[in-house]
Structures are given as structure tokens and as C-alpha cells.
Enzyme design. Sequence first.
Site, PDB file in Angstrom:
ATOM      1  N   SER A 116      -0.883  -0.277  -2.072  1.00 53.16           N
ATOM      2  CA  SER A 116      -1.471   0.748  -1.205  1.00 53.16           C
ATOM      3  C   SER A 116      -0.560   1.043  -0.027  1.00 53.16           C
ATOM      4  CB  SER A 116      -2.844   0.370  -0.643  1.00 53.16           C
ATOM      5  OG  SER A 116      -3.801   0.258  -1.680  1.00 53.16           O
ATOM      6  N   SER A 127      -2.772   1.767  -6.604  1.00 47.99           N
ATOM      7  CA  SER A 127      -2.362   1.918  -5.208  1.00 47.99           C
ATOM      8  C   SER A 127      -3.292   2.879  -4.482  1.00 47.99           C
ATOM      9  CB  SER A 127      -0.925   2.452  -5.148  1.00 47.99           C
ATOM     10  OG  SER A 127      -0.400   2.383  -3.846  1.00 47.99           O
ATOM     11  N   ASP A 176      -3.327   5.213  -1.666  1.00 50.43           N
ATOM     12  CA  ASP A 176      -2.393   5.903  -0.776  1.00 50.43           C
ATOM     13  C   ASP A 176      -3.119   7.033  -0.059  1.00 50.43           C
ATOM     14  OD1 ASP A 176      -0.202   4.288  -1.725  1.00 50.43           O
ATOM     15  OD2 ASP A 176      -0.329   5.452  -3.572  1.00 50.43           O
TER      16      ASP A 176
END
Length: 373
Positions: A250, A288, A290
Site C-alpha cells: 500500500s 496494494s 493506493d
Amino acid sequence: MRLNLLLLFCLLNLSVSAQMRPRELGIKIGVLPTGKLNAITDVAGVRVGQVTLIEGADIRTGVTAIIPHSGNLFQEKVPAAIYIGNGFGKLAGFSQVEELGTIETPVVLTNTLNVPTASDAIIDWTLGQKGNENVRSVNPVVGETNDAFLNDIRGRHVKKEHVLNALAQAEGGAVQEGNVGAGTGTVCFGWKGGIGTSSRVLSQKLGGYTVGVLVQTNFGGVLKVNGVPVGEELGKYSFKESLDKSSDGSCMMIIATDAPLDARNLKRLAKRVMLGMAQTGGIAANGSGDYVIAFSTANRVLHEAAEPTFSASYLHNDYVSPLFLAAIESTEEAIINSLFMAKTSEGTQRHKVEELPKDKVLEIMRKYGRLKK
């Protein structure tokens, strides 16, 4: 004279053991000038506070708080937007920001399992401010990355007092980077990640506005430094030998500006931040989270309006492109700063993450002609 020459020789041949920002080492990212501090706090009024928790062999975590202005943020909200690059995360507060286009609390970053704790602390902080005695609803904005490789994340060691302490400590000026605050236990491109920040200032012909970015890096991909394939050269990158989760993690990216942007153009600005992440080799992998949180300090939106309408000046679409470039460059440099300023860390279960080998990186940069020999 002989002693001085010997000292100079030693200094010139020292390895880059101390944490130095890329610019201090001759790596200039982008074409736009930075702010005085090259930090998100170059945007006037923005403050950052951090609490770092390093205890025993298992606790490697913390809190980073970003406060847009020094007034009563709930009563004087700021225009804001959130863009999701990849949504494998636990960002709190998204839907109201998306719906109303404002942020009414500080933005707090921490680890995945402490998002509820941080939210609770922000609510306490907001309800306790003078003028908020009748407040019955608060939308805390909390972002996270998962620091479980180095930190005993199940222990949920971040407590409300840590978040409140970070908020109380928030100030303008230089921002600590690397293994601090919410970046204490993070990993980026296989090396130690952390907190990073950078800024850009536009010329007066382009509006004279400032853009600042702060990142919490905990993701993977194939590292590039100023366009140079450093990860490939070092032989350390995601999917090199097998399909694994080395690219998961992340990245929280906070962008502030004093340009008078409304929520729509802040969303457009936030999208460009992902381009800055891509410049470093990040791929926004399946696992992830983001997220980009963007806000402007130029206009404030009153919680209680005396009139049904209000007037404010906002930048025309045709004038936002320089801000897009500033966002891309600031994000790229903030991410690289987080790597250069991080230190080798050993944490829970004796896991160890090495810092970026900066001596080797500088050799690679010279090889590609991106650093003076």
C-alpha cells in the site's frame, strides 16, 4: 596541512552511511523548483505531527498526522477529494469526502488494524475543540498501510493517546522522513520504506502556487530512481523469480496545495499523483491499497452558513496543468526520499529489512549518466 588533506581524503571516500536526501547527493528529480523545505509544510498553514513506536523486538509502528490549517477544521472545512488507485485498503472517511467535497478533520496515517483507534482519537480531538460543543457527527479521515512484516500488528499497539500526541505535536517546518511515524514498520520495493515528503513551487507566471506531498510507502514493483532502473540493476524487484506478493503493500499519498481548486479539480490533481508513483516503478498491485487524499488551503467551507449561497474564486481548468506536473514531481521525489532516509530495521519474528544501498545506487546513477562523477 597533511592532516587536513588526510581528513579531506577520508571524507571523500566515506560510504553514504548517513541518511541523506537524494538532492543532497546530487540527484535532482524533475524540472520545477522545490519549496524552501521541500516538504508538504511548504504549503502555508499545513502542519505535521508524528509519534514513533519502537519497543522491544516486536513493536515497529506509529502515527503521522497532517492538519490543513490552524483554525477549527470542523467549522472551517477545506475543499478536498480522494482518488483510489487500487482499493485494497481500509481508508476511513472516503464516502463523505466523495459526496461533499470537503475534509473536516486532520488526516491521520497509521497501520491497518489501528484505523478504528485513530478514528476514535480524531473524534475526541474534534469534539474537544472550542466551538464544537454541539457537534453530533464527525467524519474522521484515516489512512493505513500494513506493517505486519516488522511490527506485531495484531497487538494493536497504537493507542488513542499516541494519535492525540501526534496531533498535539503537529507543526510547520521540516518533516522527519524514513523510519518515523506511520512509516516506522513499512517496506518499499523490498527495502525499508517510510515517510517521505517533497514540494514544488510554480513561478509567478504559472500562478505562484505551492504543491506539497507526503507519502507513507509500503509497496512494490521495479524501483526506478529519476528514470534509472535501479531495482533491475540491483536484481531486486517483484516477480523476479516467482509469482509472489512482494508487490503488495500500500501507499498513502497526501497532497496539499494553496491553489484555489474545487473538489473536482482536486480529484483531477489526485489522479496525477498516481503518475508520480508510477515514475518510481510502483505498479498498484492487487494487494496494494493506493490512495490519494488531496486538499486545498485556499478556500474554507463554513460548517454553518449564514446565507444559502456563498462565493469563492476557483482556478480555471486551463490553468491547472502546471499543478499536475508539480504533483507528479513532488510524489516521485517524496517516495524516493522515503527510501533514502530510511534505515535498516529488525522487528517482530526477527524479520529484517535492509535500507536502500545508497552507495550502489549512486554508482548506478553515474553509470547511466544521471549523476556527476
